[in-house]
Design an enzyme around this catalytic site. Structure first.
Site, PDB file in Angstrom:
ATOM      1  N   LEU A  64       0.831  -1.209   0.000  1.00  0.00           N
ATOM      2  CA  LEU A  64       0.000   0.000   0.000  1.00  0.00           C
ATOM      3  C   LEU A  64       0.864   1.257   0.000  1.00  0.00           C
ATOM      4  O   LEU A  64       2.045   1.221   0.352  1.00  0.00           O
ATOM      5  CB  LEU A  64      -0.921  -0.025   1.223  1.00  0.00           C
ATOM      6  CG  LEU A  64      -1.836  -1.250   1.314  1.00  0.00           C
ATOM      7  CD1 LEU A  64      -2.705  -1.176   2.563  1.00  0.00           C
ATOM      8  CD2 LEU A  64      -2.701  -1.375   0.076  1.00  0.00           C
ATOM      9  N   PRO A  65       0.254   2.422  -0.372  1.00  0.00           N
ATOM     10  CA  PRO A  65       1.058   3.626  -0.555  1.00  0.00           C
ATOM     11  C   PRO A  65       1.473   4.358   0.717  1.00  0.00           C
ATOM     12  O   PRO A  65       2.405   5.157   0.658  1.00  0.00           O
ATOM     13  CB  PRO A  65       0.149   4.519  -1.410  1.00  0.00           C
ATOM     14  CG  PRO A  65      -1.225   4.015  -1.185  1.00  0.00           C
ATOM     15  CD  PRO A  65      -1.119   2.566  -0.873  1.00  0.00           C
ATOM     16  N   THR A  95       6.166   0.581   2.073  1.00  0.00           N
ATOM     17  CA  THR A  95       7.195   1.382   2.738  1.00  0.00           C
ATOM     18  C   THR A  95       6.481   2.402   3.616  1.00  0.00           C
ATOM     19  O   THR A  95       5.800   3.298   3.095  1.00  0.00           O
ATOM     20  CB  THR A  95       8.073   2.125   1.715  1.00  0.00           C
ATOM     21  OG1 THR A  95       8.642   1.183   0.816  1.00  0.00           O
ATOM     22  CG2 THR A  95       9.188   2.895   2.420  1.00  0.00           C
ATOM     23  N   LYS A 170      15.093   0.240   4.844  1.00  0.00           N
ATOM     24  CA  LYS A 170      14.566   0.657   3.537  1.00  0.00           C
ATOM     25  C   LYS A 170      14.686   2.175   3.361  1.00  0.00           C
ATOM     26  O   LYS A 170      15.028   2.670   2.287  1.00  0.00           O
ATOM     27  CB  LYS A 170      13.103   0.205   3.441  1.00  0.00           C
ATOM     28  CG  LYS A 170      12.289   0.812   2.329  1.00  0.00           C
ATOM     29  CD  LYS A 170      12.697   0.335   0.957  1.00  0.00           C
ATOM     30  CE  LYS A 170      11.883   1.038  -0.126  1.00  0.00           C
ATOM     31  NZ  LYS A 170      12.425   0.860  -1.448  1.00  0.00           N
ATOM     32  N   LYS A 245       7.463  10.947   0.184  1.00  0.00           N
ATOM     33  CA  LYS A 245       7.026  10.292   1.437  1.00  0.00           C
ATOM     34  C   LYS A 245       8.228   9.653   2.121  1.00  0.00           C
ATOM     35  O   LYS A 245       8.457   9.828   3.320  1.00  0.00           O
ATOM     36  CB  LYS A 245       5.974   9.230   1.109  1.00  0.00           C
ATOM     37  CG  LYS A 245       5.624   8.329   2.283  1.00  0.00           C
ATOM     38  CD  LYS A 245       4.965   7.028   1.849  1.00  0.00           C
ATOM     39  CE  LYS A 245       5.900   6.163   1.041  1.00  0.00           C
ATOM     40  NZ  LYS A 245       5.456   4.787   0.840  1.00  0.00           N
TER      41      LYS A 245
END
Ligand code: NAD
Length: 298
Positions: A64-65, A95, A170, A245
């Protein structure tokens, strides 16, 4: 295995397709019906609701975003977590910030469920080719349980540490990615402005000390490389909004730990400027347009 898959966008779509191709039964759910239809054309089943999607699942994967999307899905009013079979393994590949991954892990454990964070690196090309790198956070046994499934979609599985550690690793990686993408664009633009062919310059730098992933695998200069977003009007790929983001999350981490990240902060400013000029939905290699001084899109 019966796998429930949430979010079949640029990354999740090809990841779910690789699970189908490996012989798994994959039921997908996405807010965009057109993407669900595309997944069904590739052999997946459509879930009509999140609860229906997880019924009978042995593995639940989400791609998902944002953290809000992850919280909304698992911890929202419908308490999807409680509808997931207790023996299923939940793998969140989105992420997001490490704190949300830890919050989800705690909520899962309180309800007798098991979750790991497993954000990925490798881009849409890696998702399609099944060569992603998974960077996991969670207990060792759960990561080992996830390994065979993850290796259906990727070629590397790392355990960075406990819950949230996958996200932290990440974000370190993506901060570095942003920095070397911008540096690569600057070098190519400098060469082009001084009469060099960007394709020839790329070949030279790939065999020299400036070699890096953006140059070698994801060249930002249109036409230098086939099959990458720069050669497709910067469509598909990894959106500038998503890079923003990640850089915002990385800067949050840096503030908390008191780490000096001047290059990361500059990268965040430049990507913020670029996104604010109407290019948030383009692939992140389009930062070349900011370097080149192309006028804003709006
Ligand atoms: P995307 O926007 O293409 O796909 C996300 C999908 O999630 C969309 O189709 C959206 O409709 C769906 N969605 C949102 N909320 C949902 C919900 N509650 N239930 C079901 N579906 C929902 O984004 P993407 O590029 O595939 O990226 C997904 C994640 O992977 C992000 O966290 C991103 O940072 C990360 N990532 C992306 C790349 C890349 O190259 N694109 C690389 C590595 C990691």
């Amino acid at each position: 295995m019966n796998i429930a898959f949430f979010g079949v966008g640029n990354m999740g779509g090809p990841m779910a397709a690789n699970l189908v191709n490996a012989g798994h039964t994959v039921r997908v759910y996405d807010l965009a019906p057109a993407l669900v239809r595309q997944a069904v054309e590739k052999g997946a089943q459509a879930g009509n609701s999140p609860a229906e999607t997880v019924a009978g699942a042995e593995v639940v994967i989400s791609m998902l975003p944002s953290a809000n999307a992850v919280k909304g899905l698992y911890l929202g009013a419908q308490n999807l977590l409680g509808s997931i079979p207790a023996e299923a393994l939940i793998i969140d590949c989105s992420t997001i910030d490490a704190a949300t991954s830890r919050l989800l892990a705690t909520a899962a454990s309180e309800q007798g469920r098991t979750v790991i964070d497993a954000p990925v690196s490798g881009g849409v090309g890696g998702a399609k080719a099944g060569t992603l790198t998974f960077i996991c956070g969670g207990d060792e046994a759960s990561v080992e349980r996830a390994r065979p499934i993850l290796l259906t979609m990727g070629k590397n599985v790392f355990r960075a540490g406990n819950h949230g550690a996958g996200q932290t690793a990440k974000l370190c990686n993506n901060m570095l990615l942003a920095v070397h993408m911008i540096g690569t664009c600057e070098a190519l633009q400098l060469g082009a402005d001084n009469g060099l062919d960007p394709a020839v310059l790329s070949e030279i730098m790939q065999a020299s000390s400036g070699r890096n992933w953006s140059l070698e695998v994801y060249n930002p200069w249109p036409g230098v490389m086939d099959g990458v977003p720069s050669s497709n009007d910067y469509q598909g790929g990894f959106a500038v909004d998503l890079m923003n983001k990640d850089l915002t999350l990385a800067m949050g981490n840096a503030m908390q730990s008191g780490t000096r990240t001047p290059m990361g902060a500059l990268a965040r400013s430049l990507y913020g400027l670029h996104g604010g000029q109407g290019r948030g939905q383009l692939d992140f290699a389009s930062i070349l347009q900011l370097i080149a001084g192309e006028p804003p899109k709006h």
